[in-house]
Design a protein around this motif. Structure first.
Motif, PDB file in Angstrom:
ATOM      1  N   ARG A  62       0.849  -1.191   0.000  1.00  0.00           N
ATOM      2  CA  ARG A  62       0.000   0.000   0.000  1.00  0.00           C
ATOM      3  C   ARG A  62       0.885   1.241   0.000  1.00  0.00           C
ATOM      4  O   ARG A  62       2.019   1.209   0.492  1.00  0.00           O
ATOM      5  CB  ARG A  62      -0.899   0.016   1.246  1.00  0.00           C
ATOM      6  CG  ARG A  62      -2.153  -0.814   1.090  1.00  0.00           C
ATOM      7  CD  ARG A  62      -3.152  -0.532   2.216  1.00  0.00           C
ATOM      8  NE  ARG A  62      -2.618  -0.929   3.509  1.00  0.00           N
ATOM      9  CZ  ARG A  62      -2.597  -2.176   3.951  1.00  0.00           C
ATOM     10  NH1 ARG A  62      -3.089  -3.159   3.209  1.00  0.00           N
ATOM     11  NH2 ARG A  62      -2.101  -2.465   5.138  1.00  0.00           N
TER      12      ARG A  62
ATOM     13  N   GLU B  52      -6.048   1.130   4.520  1.00  0.00           N
ATOM     14  CA  GLU B  52      -6.553   2.030   3.476  1.00  0.00           C
ATOM     15  C   GLU B  52      -7.470   3.087   4.071  1.00  0.00           C
ATOM     16  O   GLU B  52      -8.350   2.786   4.860  1.00  0.00           O
ATOM     17  CB  GLU B  52      -7.327   1.195   2.461  1.00  0.00           C
ATOM     18  CG  GLU B  52      -7.854   1.986   1.301  1.00  0.00           C
ATOM     19  CD  GLU B  52      -8.184   1.092   0.115  1.00  0.00           C
ATOM     20  OE1 GLU B  52      -9.259   1.277  -0.446  1.00  0.00           O
ATOM     21  OE2 GLU B  52      -7.370   0.222  -0.233  1.00  0.00           O
ATOM     22  N   THR B  53      -7.256   4.343   3.677  1.00  0.00           N
ATOM     23  CA  THR B  53      -8.114   5.414   4.167  1.00  0.00           C
ATOM     24  C   THR B  53      -7.944   6.663   3.310  1.00  0.00           C
ATOM     25  O   THR B  53      -7.013   6.780   2.539  1.00  0.00           O
ATOM     26  CB  THR B  53      -7.818   5.753   5.648  1.00  0.00           C
ATOM     27  OG1 THR B  53      -8.726   6.750   6.078  1.00  0.00           O
ATOM     28  CG2 THR B  53      -6.407   6.270   5.821  1.00  0.00           C
TER      29      THR B  53
ATOM     30  N   ASP C  36     -14.949   5.859  10.160  1.00  0.00           N
ATOM     31  CA  ASP C  36     -15.120   4.407  10.252  1.00  0.00           C
ATOM     32  C   ASP C  36     -16.530   4.012   9.802  1.00  0.00           C
ATOM     33  O   ASP C  36     -16.714   3.074   9.037  1.00  0.00           O
ATOM     34  CB  ASP C  36     -14.899   3.919  11.690  1.00  0.00           C
ATOM     35  CG  ASP C  36     -13.432   4.025  12.077  1.00  0.00           C
ATOM     36  OD1 ASP C  36     -12.616   4.274  11.159  1.00  0.00           O
ATOM     37  OD2 ASP C  36     -13.116   3.875  13.266  1.00  0.00           O
TER      38      ASP C  36
ATOM     39  N   GLU D 193     -16.848   4.339   6.068  1.00  0.00           N
ATOM     40  CA  GLU D 193     -16.160   3.247   5.376  1.00  0.00           C
ATOM     41  C   GLU D 193     -16.992   1.974   5.381  1.00  0.00           C
ATOM     42  O   GLU D 193     -17.128   1.299   4.367  1.00  0.00           O
ATOM     43  CB  GLU D 193     -14.807   2.971   6.036  1.00  0.00           C
ATOM     44  CG  GLU D 193     -13.710   3.764   5.366  1.00  0.00           C
ATOM     45  CD  GLU D 193     -12.389   3.651   6.076  1.00  0.00           C
ATOM     46  OE1 GLU D 193     -12.208   2.704   6.864  1.00  0.00           O
ATOM     47  OE2 GLU D 193     -11.542   4.523   5.856  1.00  0.00           O
TER      48      GLU D 193
ATOM     49  N   ALA E 156     -18.534   0.257   2.051  1.00  0.00           N
ATOM     50  CA  ALA E 156     -18.133  -1.118   1.730  1.00  0.00           C
ATOM     51  C   ALA E 156     -19.352  -2.028   1.670  1.00  0.00           C
ATOM     52  O   ALA E 156     -19.503  -2.836   0.758  1.00  0.00           O
ATOM     53  CB  ALA E 156     -17.135  -1.617   2.766  1.00  0.00           C
TER      54      ALA E 156
ATOM     55  N   ARG F  17     -17.739  -0.323  -2.126  1.00  0.00           N
ATOM     56  CA  ARG F  17     -16.727   0.685  -2.468  1.00  0.00           C
ATOM     57  C   ARG F  17     -15.917   1.084  -1.243  1.00  0.00           C
ATOM     58  O   ARG F  17     -16.438   1.096  -0.134  1.00  0.00           O
ATOM     59  CB  ARG F  17     -17.410   1.976  -2.945  1.00  0.00           C
ATOM     60  CG  ARG F  17     -18.166   1.857  -4.200  1.00  0.00           C
ATOM     61  CD  ARG F  17     -17.190   2.005  -5.354  1.00  0.00           C
ATOM     62  NE  ARG F  17     -17.846   2.544  -6.507  1.00  0.00           N
ATOM     63  CZ  ARG F  17     -18.692   1.846  -7.250  1.00  0.00           C
ATOM     64  NH1 ARG F  17     -18.942   0.600  -6.949  1.00  0.00           N
ATOM     65  NH2 ARG F  17     -19.279   2.393  -8.287  1.00  0.00           N
ATOM     66  N   THR F  18     -14.663   1.472  -1.477  1.00  0.00           N
ATOM     67  CA  THR F  18     -13.896   2.077  -0.392  1.00  0.00           C
ATOM     68  C   THR F  18     -13.872   3.582  -0.623  1.00  0.00           C
ATOM     69  O   THR F  18     -14.238   4.063  -1.695  1.00  0.00           O
ATOM     70  CB  THR F  18     -12.438   1.564  -0.400  1.00  0.00           C
ATOM     71  OG1 THR F  18     -11.831   2.021  -1.605  1.00  0.00           O
ATOM     72  CG2 THR F  18     -12.379   0.056  -0.319  1.00  0.00           C
ATOM     73  N   GLU F  19     -13.393   4.312   0.383  1.00  0.00           N
ATOM     74  CA  GLU F  19     -13.286   5.771   0.226  1.00  0.00           C
ATOM     75  C   GLU F  19     -12.362   6.122  -0.929  1.00  0.00           C
ATOM     76  O   GLU F  19     -12.585   7.086  -1.645  1.00  0.00           O
ATOM     77  CB  GLU F  19     -12.719   6.385   1.504  1.00  0.00           C
ATOM     78  CG  GLU F  19     -13.747   6.620   2.586  1.00  0.00           C
ATOM     79  CD  GLU F  19     -13.086   7.276   3.775  1.00  0.00           C
ATOM     80  OE1 GLU F  19     -13.082   8.519   3.838  1.00  0.00           O
ATOM     81  OE2 GLU F  19     -12.550   6.539   4.628  1.00  0.00           O
TER      82      GLU F  19
ATOM     83  N   ASP G  91     -11.812   4.390  -3.636  1.00  0.00           N
ATOM     84  CA  ASP G  91     -12.554   4.187  -4.897  1.00  0.00           C
ATOM     85  C   ASP G  91     -13.466   5.375  -5.168  1.00  0.00           C
ATOM     86  O   ASP G  91     -13.530   5.897  -6.281  1.00  0.00           O
ATOM     87  CB  ASP G  91     -13.466   2.945  -4.800  1.00  0.00           C
ATOM     88  CG  ASP G  91     -12.666   1.662  -4.798  1.00  0.00           C
ATOM     89  OD1 ASP G  91     -11.500   1.708  -5.213  1.00  0.00           O
ATOM     90  OD2 ASP G  91     -13.220   0.623  -4.386  1.00  0.00           O
TER      91      ASP G  91
ATOM     92  N   ARG H  13      -4.063  10.056   1.382  1.00  0.00           N
ATOM     93  CA  ARG H  13      -4.805   8.832   1.077  1.00  0.00           C
ATOM     94  C   ARG H  13      -3.871   7.660   1.306  1.00  0.00           C
ATOM     95  O   ARG H  13      -2.666   7.770   1.074  1.00  0.00           O
ATOM     96  CB  ARG H  13      -5.215   8.771  -0.402  1.00  0.00           C
ATOM     97  CG  ARG H  13      -6.187   9.802  -0.872  1.00  0.00           C
ATOM     98  CD  ARG H  13      -6.578   9.544  -2.329  1.00  0.00           C
ATOM     99  NE  ARG H  13      -5.422   9.623  -3.216  1.00  0.00           N
ATOM    100  CZ  ARG H  13      -5.371   9.086  -4.434  1.00  0.00           C
ATOM    101  NH1 ARG H  13      -6.403   8.407  -4.906  1.00  0.00           N
ATOM    102  NH2 ARG H  13      -4.305   9.206  -5.188  1.00  0.00           N
TER     103      ARG H  13
ATOM    104  N   GLY I 250      -3.804   3.594   0.057  1.00  0.00           N
ATOM    105  CA  GLY I 250      -4.532   2.615  -0.730  1.00  0.00           C
ATOM    106  C   GLY I 250      -3.609   1.666  -1.461  1.00  0.00           C
ATOM    107  O   GLY I 250      -2.373   1.762  -1.342  1.00  0.00           O
TER     108      GLY I 250
END
Ligand SMILES: Cc1cc2nc3c(=O)[nH]c(=O)nc-3n(C[C@H](O)[C@H](O)[C@H](O)COP(=O)(O)OP(=O)(O)OC[C@H]3O[C@@H](n4cnc5c(N)ncnc54)[C@H](O)[C@@H]3O)c2cc1C
Length: 455
Positions: A182, A232-233, A244, A247, A251, A256-258, A260, A305, A307
């Motif tokens: 990452r 990931e954040t 949290d 997220e 998800a 989806r993640t943040e 994405d 970020r 990821g």
């Protein structure tokens, strides 16, 4: 398709025939046909070069149907793939295998063979361009014979990994990867002069560094990417109950993640907002300085970020524009940018897109802009507007003046005599090309322009 047009829409050609071979036998048949017709042959990858590298009026081949992953060697972290595989599909496959590319450029639409043919690169002074990650490749020559080329082949290896499509058809490639990782992206806005002063400090402290400057503003964005074990954040990176909860919702509800979601927002902004701003500036160039100030305010925002590596290296697809880029000695870059800023002001040019500063480690590839020296890859970008030609001409002259070498996948106008002066192994490459392709089956206008001095 009956014709070919590159991504920027600047280069078009009408090939005599277009083929999508499934395997090497079909490629060999196309080459035999071209030889019999007395026509040339060329491969186009994704057509994402700003130069006319992939144009031909002969037989054009596209290897999208040759996109298999042939082997994954976990012990060495190497993959062997068919040459037409797109980088974006490679990234997904590598992630499934617990691997990742050590570095990538801003997008992954390119084919593997197309990306290495022009020396596509990301940023990072300890990282070579993608061609340096090639451990082996298979080349089909003009007579249809294939040859597997590795470092045991010495100079041929140094030529074939970054070959401008001049030596034959690359049909498969073995790439060095690394264990999946990452990245943490740190993006900080600051005055351009401060950024230029601090560059050497950052280059020492971060793995991947790049800088964007938007002409007519004094704002620059500094980006650093470093490997991290943190989760990931997006945002300050401290988590917190709201983030949290967001997220979990993203998800669970949409898969989806943040990271994405943020990429999708960037994509929308580029496709609609940024594109509209560029078009307005093209119609009213006097507005460009004002529009740049607006963009810098909206877009140049600090962020962090974390990821998956490829998702942090890559950006949302930009609106259609044109790019020129030169590899220059690292120490020349800050001065060049200051001179460019002064020139834009002096000549009252209206420039509507960023200047980008990236770094590539020295290598020994015959045609690489980073041959024998660490390189600052300095890019002048612009969407169509009245001053584009004057801007690119001035930028190119400044880069050539400090020994700059063009990015082959971008626009350049330097004559072959200049290229010969700045690329110490251009003659050696030309001799090798003459040996491998004496009938110039793979010739096109692009290669004639580069090798005009070599007959
Ligand atoms: C939006 C955008 C962003 C970009 N970002 C970056 C970046 O961050 N960093 C960077 O360095 N560059 C970047 N580029 C440039 C791009 O990476 C290069 O131009 C790359 O060569 C394009 O790959 P392609 O598959 O489209 O190749 P094409 O443009 O289709 O072809 C390039 C050359 O490769 C040859 N070729 C293709 N396949 C073969 C094969 N199988 N055998 C022999 N020759 C072959 C072609 O004949 C041609 O000479 C970007 C381009 C765009 C449009």
């Amino acid at each position: 398709m009956s014709g070919f047009v590159n991504w920027s829409g600047v280069h078009r050609c009408r090939p005599a025939a277009i083929h999508q071979p499934h395997d090497e036998a079909q490629i060999a048949r196309v080459l035999a046909q071209a030889n019999a017709d007395g026509l040339r042959a060329k491969v186009v990858g994704a057509g994402h070069s700003w130069s006319e590298a992939a144009c031909t009026d002969g037989h054009l081949m596209n290897l999208d149907r040759m996109d298999a992953v042939l082997d994954v060697d976990h012990e060495r972290a190497q993959v062997t793939v068919e040459a037409g595989l797109r980088l974006k599909d490679l990234n997904e496959r590598l992630a499934d295998e617990g691997l990742g590319m050590s570095n990538l450029g801003s997008i992954s639409e390119q084919s593997v063979a197309g990306a290495i043919a022009t020396g596509t690169h990301g940023t990072g002074l300890r990282f070579g361009n993608l061609s340096t990650m090639v451990r082996a490749l298979r080349l089909m020559r003009a007579d249809g014979q294939v040859q597997d080329i590795t470092q045991d082949d010495g100079p041929l290896f140094d030529a074939a990994r970054l070959s401008l499509g001049a030596l034959g058809v690359v049909t498969r490639v073995t790439l060095q990867c690394e264990r999946a990782f990452r990245l943490r992206e740190l993006a900080v806005g600051m005055p351009l002069d401060d950024a230029l002063e601090q560059l050497p400090y950052w280059l020492d402290r971060h793995e991947h560094v790049k800088l964007w400057w938007l002409p007519h503003t004094d704002r620059a964005m500094f980006y650093a990417f470093d490997r991290t074990d943190l989760p990931e954040t997006v945002g300050p990176g401290t988590g917190g109950p709201l983030r949290d909860a967001l997220e979990v919702a993203l998800a669970q509800r949409w898969g989806r993640t943040e990271v994405d979601l943020m990429a999708e927002v960037d994509h929308w902004v580029n496709e609609h907002l940024f594109d509209a701003v560029l078009k307005a500036g093209a119609r009213q160039p006097r507005l460009i300085a004002l529009l740049n100030a607006l963009i810098a305010r909206l877009y140049f925002i600090d962020r962090q970020r974390i990821g998956r590596s490829d998702r942090i290296f890559n950006l949302a697809m930009p609106p259609v524009h044109r790019e020129m880029e030169y590899g220059v000695p690292v120490e020349e870059a800050p001065g060049l940018i200051r001179d460019l800023r002064a020139l834009i002001e002096r000549q009252a040019m209206a420039v509507n897109f960023i200047v980008e500063v990236r770094y590539v480690a020295a290598d020994n590839l015959m045609l690489s802009p980073a041959y024998g020296r660490d390189s600052c890859q300095l890019g002048a970008y612009m969407a169509q507007a009245p001053d584009l030609d004057a801007y690119f001409a001035a930028f190119e002259a400044m880069c050539l003046n400090v020994g700059g070498r063009p990015h082959w996948g971008k626009e350049f106008r330097a004559p072959s005599s200049e290229l010969k002066r700045h690329l110490p192994r251009l003659d050696e490459f030309a001799a090798l090309r003459q040996h491998l392709d004496p009938g110039k089956l793979f010739d096109n206008g692009f290669l004639r322009r580069i090798f005009a001095q070599h007959g």
